[in-house]
Write an enzyme that holds these catalytic residues in place. Structure first.
Site, PDB file in Angstrom:
ATOM      1  N   GLU A 121       0.853  -1.201   0.000  1.00 57.91           N
ATOM      2  CA  GLU A 121       0.000   0.000   0.000  1.00 57.91           C
ATOM      3  C   GLU A 121       0.885   1.245   0.000  1.00 57.91           C
ATOM      4  O   GLU A 121       1.695   1.437   0.892  1.00 57.91           O
ATOM      5  CB  GLU A 121      -0.932   0.014   1.205  1.00 57.91           C
ATOM      6  CG  GLU A 121      -1.940   1.162   1.211  1.00 57.91           C
ATOM      7  CD  GLU A 121      -2.875   1.167  -0.016  1.00 57.91           C
ATOM      8  OE1 GLU A 121      -3.017   0.137  -0.678  1.00 57.91           O
ATOM      9  OE2 GLU A 121      -3.433   2.249  -0.299  1.00 57.91           O
TER      10      GLU A 121
ATOM     11  N   GLU B  64      -0.599   9.136  -6.532  1.00 62.18           N
ATOM     12  CA  GLU B  64       0.575   8.306  -6.250  1.00 62.18           C
ATOM     13  C   GLU B  64       1.055   7.597  -7.512  1.00 62.18           C
ATOM     14  O   GLU B  64       2.248   7.533  -7.786  1.00 62.18           O
ATOM     15  CB  GLU B  64       0.246   7.302  -5.126  1.00 62.18           C
ATOM     16  CG  GLU B  64       0.075   8.007  -3.777  1.00 62.18           C
ATOM     17  CD  GLU B  64      -0.772   7.240  -2.751  1.00 62.18           C
ATOM     18  OE1 GLU B  64      -0.959   7.730  -1.646  1.00 62.18           O
ATOM     19  OE2 GLU B  64      -1.257   6.141  -3.088  1.00 62.18           O
TER      20      GLU B  64
ATOM     21  N   ASP C 270      -6.634   3.183   2.946  1.00 60.56           N
ATOM     22  CA  ASP C 270      -6.155   1.955   3.614  1.00 60.56           C
ATOM     23  C   ASP C 270      -7.311   0.968   3.768  1.00 60.56           C
ATOM     24  O   ASP C 270      -7.165  -0.231   3.578  1.00 60.56           O
ATOM     25  CB  ASP C 270      -5.616   2.290   5.011  1.00 60.56           C
ATOM     26  CG  ASP C 270      -4.500   3.337   4.953  1.00 60.56           C
ATOM     27  OD1 ASP C 270      -4.200   3.943   5.996  1.00 60.56           O
ATOM     28  OD2 ASP C 270      -3.961   3.549   3.856  1.00 60.56           O
TER      29      ASP C 270
HETATM   30  N1  LIG Z   1     -16.391  11.443   1.185  1.00 58.71           N
HETATM   31  C1  LIG Z   1     -16.013  10.215   0.791  1.00 58.71           C
HETATM   32  N2  LIG Z   1     -16.920   9.199   0.741  1.00 58.71           N
HETATM   33  C2  LIG Z   1     -16.548   7.955   0.330  1.00 58.71           C
HETATM   34  N3  LIG Z   1     -15.294   7.622  -0.062  1.00 58.71           N
HETATM   35  C3  LIG Z   1     -14.369   8.607  -0.018  1.00 58.71           C
HETATM   36  C4  LIG Z   1     -14.656   9.938   0.396  1.00 58.71           C
HETATM   37  N4  LIG Z   1     -13.506  10.669   0.332  1.00 58.71           N
HETATM   38  C5  LIG Z   1     -12.544   9.827  -0.117  1.00 58.71           C
HETATM   39  N5  LIG Z   1     -13.059   8.596  -0.321  1.00 58.71           N
HETATM   40  C6  LIG Z   1     -12.351   7.405  -0.794  1.00 58.71           C
HETATM   41  O1  LIG Z   1     -11.159   7.282  -0.015  1.00 58.71           O
HETATM   42  C7  LIG Z   1     -10.016   7.300  -0.863  1.00 58.71           C
HETATM   43  C8  LIG Z   1      -8.908   8.108  -0.188  1.00 58.71           C
HETATM   44  O2  LIG Z   1      -7.754   7.399  -0.410  1.00 58.71           O
HETATM   45  P1  LIG Z   1      -6.362   7.851   0.246  1.00 58.71           P
HETATM   46  O3  LIG Z   1      -6.132   9.260  -0.050  1.00 58.71           O
HETATM   47  O4  LIG Z   1      -5.352   6.836  -0.164  1.00 58.71           O
HETATM   48  O5  LIG Z   1      -6.699   7.702   1.813  1.00 58.71           O
HETATM   49  P2  LIG Z   1      -5.669   7.339   2.962  1.00 58.71           P
HETATM   50  O6  LIG Z   1      -4.301   7.332   2.333  1.00 58.71           O
HETATM   51  O7  LIG Z   1      -5.861   8.418   3.990  1.00 58.71           O
HETATM   52  O8  LIG Z   1      -6.068   5.977   3.444  1.00 58.71           O
HETATM   53  C9  LIG Z   1     -10.462   7.950  -2.159  1.00 58.71           C
HETATM   54  O9  LIG Z   1      -9.705   7.426  -3.233  1.00 58.71           O
HETATM   55  C10 LIG Z   1     -11.941   7.564  -2.255  1.00 58.71           C
HETATM   56  O10 LIG Z   1     -12.128   6.337  -2.944  1.00 58.71           O
HETATM   57  O1  LIG Z   2       3.665   8.171   6.581  1.00 54.32           O
HETATM   58  P1  LIG Z   2       3.314   7.760   7.987  1.00 54.32           P
HETATM   59  O2  LIG Z   2       3.918   8.650   9.054  1.00 54.32           O
HETATM   60  O3  LIG Z   2       3.518   6.290   8.214  1.00 54.32           O
HETATM   61  O4  LIG Z   2       1.725   8.021   8.176  1.00 54.32           O
HETATM   62  C1  LIG Z   2       0.786   7.403   7.358  1.00 54.32           C
HETATM   63  C2  LIG Z   2      -0.511   8.197   7.426  1.00 54.32           C
HETATM   64  O5  LIG Z   2      -1.352   7.572   6.458  1.00 54.32           O
HETATM   65  C3  LIG Z   2      -2.490   7.030   7.107  1.00 54.32           C
HETATM   66  O6  LIG Z   2      -2.234   5.678   7.437  1.00 54.32           O
HETATM   67  C4  LIG Z   2      -3.668   7.115   6.160  1.00 54.32           C
HETATM   68  O7  LIG Z   2      -3.355   6.405   4.997  1.00 54.32           O
HETATM   69  C5  LIG Z   2      -2.691   7.874   8.366  1.00 54.32           C
HETATM   70  O8  LIG Z   2      -3.448   7.205   9.348  1.00 54.32           O
HETATM   71  C6  LIG Z   2      -1.257   8.137   8.794  1.00 54.32           C
HETATM   72  O9  LIG Z   2      -1.153   9.342   9.518  1.00 54.32           O
HETATM   73 MG   LIG Z   3      -3.588   6.150   0.727  1.00 56.98          MG
END
Ligand SMILES: Nc1ncnc2c1ncn2[C@@H]1O[C@H](COP(=O)(O)OP(=O)(O)O)[C@@H](O)[C@H]1O
Ligand SMILES: O=P(O)(O)OC[C@H]1O[C@](O)(CO)[C@@H](O)[C@@H]1O
Ligand SMILES: [Mg+2]
Length: 488
Positions: free
Chosen positions: A290, A320, A468
């Protein structure tokens, strides 16, 4: 529609219960600051050191941050990057190295009041989600495990199912309930600025926030090493034998150089070893990487060059994959994706990466869709089953994500009703048509491109960790299909 009601979702969850998984490496505490209106924003900026008095020329500040890793050191840089992130409509993560912070910014951060603290990092978020889904065994490895951090892992399955590898006195490694495995480590804290859709004035400019999102200030503690100590490392083959899959992440916090003289190459080589050791006694083991946003193009290139060749599946968002393409020299395609996020370009980029690293599967998540791309199976009947299963896994992932978006977190399988009741976004049909045309084009005859529109939650409680959630939900569902019926 594979999930007509909550019972269908529960039935799908039951297919996951015999899955055992290894997660590594990054966990942290996410301290969330909600910015729900322009008043919240002005209050945030005026808090204590009158950061709001900072008059900045955003472009000039960003220009001066051209050097990598483009970390944030001053209030001006924070303000500039926060406003740019808000305008962009895209999730942003920026490293914060405390040793480099200006004194007034360090104090401002320390005095900041947060609304909520919850587990963060891919390992933290995914472990708690999969525990709730009742997976058989979740080995959650993270180098720093303070008592505070270990308590944030919630063993919410029917049995305690989140374990941490602990070296016992007899030299053996035992998988211990993570809540009892803490060490005297520091707690890694990331600051998350979760903002809603609103507009505001700044420097005489009206700024619109197109959608709720978050900016992560990711701490980079000097003694955090993305690594597994020798005595645990030697047990990886045995651990790998008793699991079905692994999700690896956290490489974004590897630094080019450390105070003890070690370099990023040292840790990348060891990270490759870890994966090979996990696979050494279990050739069926599927490993998913991931991604997270990496500011430094050299580091980004090393992550894919070292690790993509030894993993099976990759999860990432469109920014990304665009940045990865840029690091690989496809700057034109990269720019197009960063500018327009057209699905045709994202699919082309995915194909390039899939082929270059001989990946089994790429999973892309964007605000409007979640997509799997992989090679077809020769046998058409079997491939049709595979497509149906991939589609079901993506549907499951959208239900997980929208439940978490709505409620901020998923506390029980019952919560998934919230996701199930959230409709697809308005571009759903258009995207499905687009993808079916692309799938039929000559360039993609050997590929399955399976897309499910996201179920966008208007005004989400929070957005951090949704990617995630999507990636891990889709991946373990994919692995369950592999394990339970070997058609894929
Ligand atoms: N308001 C929302 N409702 C439902 N899904 C969402 C919403 N906002 C974002 N998402 C989903 O979450 C994903 C965010 O991915 P990402 O930026 O990788 O999150 P993180 O890295 O914080 O886990 C988006 O690609 C989309 O599919
Ligand atoms: O790059 P780091 O410090 O491991 O943090 C990852 C960040 O991405 C997330 O896992 C979301 O994808 C957050 O919960 C966290 O703060
Ligand atoms: Mg992500």
């Amino acid at each position: 529609m594979p999930f007509k009601n909550l019972n269908d979702v529960k039935e799908h969850c039951e297919n996951l219960e015999n899955i055992a998984i290894f997660l590594g490496y990054n966990a942290n505490v996410d301290a969330l600051k909600y910015i729900s209106s322009k008043n919240d924003l002005y209050e945030l900026l005026d808090e204590k050191n009158n950061i709001g008095d900072v008059k900045i020329d955003i472009d000039k500040v960003i220009e001066n941050m051209a050097s990598y890793p483009r970390e944030i050191k001053t209030p001006e840089e924070f303000l500039a990057r926060l406003i740019l992130a808000m305008k962009s409509g895209k999730p942003v993560e920026i490293p914060l190295i405390s040793a480099n912070l200006s004194p007034n910014f360090k104090k401002w951060l320390e005095d900041l009041k947060f609304n909520e603290k919850r587990i963060g990092g891919q390992v933290g978020i995914i472990a708690n989600l999969l525990s709730l889904l009742n997976l058989e065994k979740i080995i959650a490895y993270t180098p720093l495990l303070s008592k505070k951090q270990s308590e944030m892992f919630e063993n919410k399955g029917n049995h305690a199912n989140i374990f941490y590898p602990v070296l016992k006195k007899d030299g053996k490694v035992s998988l211990t309930n993570i809540n009892n495995a803490y060490k005297d480590d520091e707690t890694k804290i990331n600051r998350i600025f979760e903002y809603k859709e609103f507009d505001f004035e700044f420097n005489n400019e009206k700024i619109d926030i197109p959608r709720a999102n978050r900016l992560i200030l990711a701490s980079r503690p000097e003694n955090l090493r993305i690594d597994i100590s020798e005595d645990i490392k030697k047990e990886l083959p045995e651990m790998g034998k008793d699991i079905d899959c692994a999700i690896v992440s956290g490489y974004q916090s590897i630094k080019e150089k450390y105070s003890d003289g070690k370099t990023d190459e040292y840790y990348f080589k060891r990270a490759v070893e870890d994966i090979k050791l996990l696979k050494s006694k279990n050739l069926d083991l599927k490993v998913h990487l991931e991604f997270a946003s990496v500011q430094n193009p050299l580091l980004r290139k090393k992550i894919v060059e070292y690790l993509y060749p030894v993993v099976d599946c990759a999860g990432l968002d469109e920014t990304e994959i665009a940045n990865i393409l840029n690091s690989l020299g496809y700057s034109e395609l990269s720019e197009k994706i960063l500018k327009d996020s057209r699905i045709e370009d994202v699919i082309e980029a995915s194909k390039i990466v899939l082929e270059k690293y001989d990946l089994e599967m790429i999973q892309i998540h964007t605000i409007f869709y979640i997509m799997f791309i992989c090679k077809k199976i020769e046998d058409k009947a079997k491939n049709d089953i595979k497509i149906a299963q991939l589609k079901k896994s993506l549907e499951f992932a959208t239900i997980l994500a929208s439940s978490k978006a709505k409620n901020g977190l998923i506390t029980s399988i019952e919560d998934l009703k919230m996701g199930l009741d959230t409709p697809y976004n308005q571009y759903g049909d258009l995207l499905i048509d687009l993808v079916s045309n692309i799938s039929n084009s000559s360039e993609f005859t050997e590929y399955n491109i399976v897309l499910v529109p996201s179920r966008i939650v208007k005004n989400p409680k929070s957005t951090v960790g949704l990617g995630d959630t999507i990636s891990s939900g889709a991946f373990v569902s994919y692995v369950a299909d592999l394990k339970n019926n070997n058609v894929l």
